[in-house]
Design an enzyme around this catalytic site. Structure first.
Site, mmCIF file in Angstrom:
data_model
loop_
_atom_site.group_PDB
_atom_site.id
_atom_site.type_symbol
_atom_site.label_atom_id
_atom_site.label_comp_id
_atom_site.label_asym_id
_atom_site.label_seq_id
_atom_site.Cartn_x
_atom_site.Cartn_y
_atom_site.Cartn_z
ATOM 1 N N GLY A 157 13.004 -0.515 -4.295
ATOM 2 C CA GLY A 157 11.446 -0.789 -4.016
ATOM 3 C C GLY A 157 11.470 -1.730 -2.719
ATOM 4 O O GLY A 157 12.370 -2.463 -2.549
ATOM 5 N N GLY A 171 8.042 -3.829 -0.342
ATOM 6 C CA GLY A 171 6.760 -4.236 -0.337
ATOM 7 C C GLY A 171 6.230 -4.829 1.130
ATOM 8 O O GLY A 171 6.900 -4.694 1.959
ATOM 9 N N SER A 172 5.355 -5.287 1.274
ATOM 10 C CA SER A 172 4.773 -6.011 2.372
ATOM 11 C C SER A 172 5.583 -7.015 2.917
ATOM 12 O O SER A 172 5.576 -7.373 4.082
ATOM 13 C CB SER A 172 3.150 -6.352 2.433
ATOM 14 O OG SER A 172 2.405 -5.426 1.930
ATOM 15 N N PHE A 173 6.039 -7.856 2.043
ATOM 16 C CA PHE A 173 6.974 -8.878 2.460
ATOM 17 C C PHE A 173 8.170 -9.073 1.718
ATOM 18 O O PHE A 173 8.972 -10.179 2.119
ATOM 19 C CB PHE A 173 6.145 -10.362 1.685
ATOM 20 C CG PHE A 173 4.693 -10.441 2.199
ATOM 21 C CD1 PHE A 173 4.323 -10.563 3.467
ATOM 22 C CD2 PHE A 173 3.756 -10.244 0.964
ATOM 23 C CE1 PHE A 173 3.052 -10.620 3.752
ATOM 24 C CE2 PHE A 173 2.348 -10.354 1.225
ATOM 25 C CZ PHE A 173 2.062 -10.656 2.740
ATOM 26 N N GLY A 174 9.039 -8.033 1.530
ATOM 27 C CA GLY A 174 10.210 -7.814 1.138
ATOM 28 C C GLY A 174 10.659 -6.711 0.589
ATOM 29 O O GLY A 174 9.979 -5.714 0.364
ATOM 30 N N ASP A 221 -3.991 -6.919 -5.810
ATOM 31 C CA ASP A 221 -3.307 -5.848 -5.293
ATOM 32 C C ASP A 221 -2.973 -4.786 -6.301
ATOM 33 O O ASP A 221 -1.796 -4.445 -6.381
ATOM 34 C CB ASP A 221 -2.155 -6.407 -4.735
ATOM 35 C CG ASP A 221 -1.559 -5.260 -3.569
ATOM 36 O OD1 ASP A 221 -2.456 -4.291 -3.251
ATOM 37 O OD2 ASP A 221 -0.208 -5.368 -3.267
ATOM 38 N N VAL A 225 13.417 -4.933 -3.093
ATOM 39 C CA VAL A 225 13.700 -5.281 -4.201
ATOM 40 C C VAL A 225 14.828 -4.454 -4.717
ATOM 41 O O VAL A 225 15.167 -3.303 -4.307
ATOM 42 C CB VAL A 225 12.766 -4.756 -5.344
ATOM 43 C CG1 VAL A 225 13.156 -5.075 -6.749
ATOM 44 C CG2 VAL A 225 11.381 -5.436 -5.019
ATOM 45 N N LYS A 275 14.063 -9.595 -6.131
ATOM 46 C CA LYS A 275 13.159 -9.422 -5.100
ATOM 47 C C LYS A 275 13.378 -10.391 -3.820
ATOM 48 O O LYS A 275 12.969 -11.421 -3.878
ATOM 49 C CB LYS A 275 11.684 -9.510 -5.549
ATOM 50 C CG LYS A 275 10.433 -9.269 -4.624
ATOM 51 C CD LYS A 275 9.157 -9.333 -5.430
ATOM 52 C CE LYS A 275 7.931 -9.201 -4.327
ATOM 53 N NZ LYS A 275 6.628 -9.388 -5.094
#
Length: 407
Positions: free
Chosen positions: A132, A134-137, A248, A139, A153
């Site tokens: 996975g 996301g916006s900042f990293g 979020d 997983v 993460k």
């Protein structure tokens, strides 16, 4: 008379009580699931009910108690004295042993884990372990030396906002404990590497289950997942020492374990409300399509923002339409599309995968979906003060679930 002999028993929901004792496993109880026995004090029995095994048969409980009172003093004496000698002997041996590398501690007792250990666990952040982003990293799935699977993460430190997101998530997750939240295990933080170690969710994200052609969720599974999510939000809003605003909420931030239990994740932009605070301002933008109208240009957020996001997810769950779907341009929104179709034309907006002509209970199921969407529209009110609370939503969805259990 034994409950196991009630051959016509079809429904037996005793959740949210203070019951204790053994759950029968024969007769009609063979067809009952764990959802009928949630949140009781001390139920025990078969593993499929997600309760601990009974230590002894309840039939012999009174005899066991008498025997326990009789032999307890003698047993304590017989056990305590040898254990004391063993502990003294172990301490003596350790004192004589030459200095060696300390054994690794169980991970939950440590405040930090090294980046080297995490790189080993994820095969140097190999792309094959990426599960996975996301916006900042990103997983990654990892395997510890103990063979325990974990989710790692890793923050993208090229983004300035990633530092604040990491600190926020550490601060929030460290104090949260709930069955419908992803469990925080440990963190790793140094100048050039920051990562969170979280409980691994083998079934992945809700987003994958909704929109991939290889996966399918029936009406009951979807409702159970949304009940799990609202229970997590109820805990965050009302049961934490400092109320937490997730900020979020969306399907990609809901993860599923091996039992299809939902766990809310990704607290990177969440907010903690202080004493006497009901709202606050933030500069971090949530996901477009899920943002409450009061967020506006100043970024005003409150627990009511999570309520607004939840209603979007509730509509999305049963229509399989994202709020930013290309069909919702101009004046038409997901809310309007659904509200125009209730209640007579519900079949026109419900996910087509849930509608099969040979289903004998189709009409009853569609009535349940219509009721669920009515709850979602009640959360959709533009003015925050008029939106229903998560506590109320929990009761509403459980009430809708009752007739669905008979289908």
């Amino acid at each position: 008379m034994s409950f196991e002999k009630l051959q016509y028993l079809k429904y037996f929901n005793v959740s949210y009580n203070k019951l204790y004792g053994e759950i029968p496993s024969g007769g009609p109880f063979k067809n009952l699931s764990t959802h009928f026995f949630l949140f009781n004090e001390a139920l025990c029995g078969s593993k499929r009910f997600s309760v601990p095994p009974c230590p002894t048969s309840l039939k012999h409980k009174s005899n066991s108690n008498r025997m326990l009172l009789l032999f307890l003093p003698l047993g304590i004496a017989l056990v305590f004295i040898p254990i004391t000698f063993v502990l003294v002997w172990i301490r003596y041996r350790k004192g004589k042993r030459s200095p060696q590398q300390a054994p690794s501690l169980y991970i939950a007792t440590r405040e930090r884990i090294s980046d080297y250990e995490l790189l080993q666990a994820t095969d140097a952040l190999n792309k094959s372990n990426l599960i996975g982003f996301g916006s900042f990293g990103s997983v990654y799935k990892g395997i510890l030396r103990s063979r325990t699977p974990i989710a790692v993460k890793v923050s993208n430190l090229q983004l300035e906002a990633a530092f604040k997101s990491f600190d926020t998530e550490c601060e929030v997750l460290r104090n949260l404990r709930h069955r419908n939240l992803v469990k925080f295990i440990i963190s790793c933080s140094n100048l050039d590497f920051k990562a969170l170690v979280l409980e691994y969710m083998p079934y992945g994200s809700l987003d994958k289950w909704l929109y991939s052609h290889n996966y399918f969720l029936d009406i009951m599974q979807r409702l159970n997942i949304m009940i799990d999510v609202v229970c997590a939000l109820e805990y965050l809003h009302y049961e934490c020492s400092s109320p937490v605003i997730h900020c979020d909420l969306k399907p990609s931030n809901v993860l599923l374990d091996e039992n299809m239990v939902a766990h809310l994740s990704d607290f990177g932009i969440s907010k903690l409300l202080g004493e006497e605070e009901s709202d606050l301002y933030t500069k971090i933008l949530a996901t477009l399509g899920y943002i409450a109208p009061e967020y506006g240009p100043d970024g005003l957020v409150s627990t009511k923002c999570d309520v607004y996001c939840y209603r979007i997810m509730l509509l999305e769950m049963f229509t399989r339409r994202k709020p930013n779907d290309e069909m919702f341009d101009g004046d038409l929104s997901l809310k309007q599309w659904v509200s125009y179709s209730l209640p007579e034309a519900i079949v026109d907006v419900v996910d087509a995968n849930l509608v099969t002509s040979h289903d004998n209970h189709l009409n009853k199921k569609l009535d349940c979906v219509a009721s669920i969407m009515k709850v979602a529209l009640d959360c959709y009110v533009e003015y925050p003060a008029r939106r229903i609370d998560m506590k109320d939503v929990v009761g509403m969805l459980h009430k809708i679930k009752i007739p669905l259990l008979a289908c």
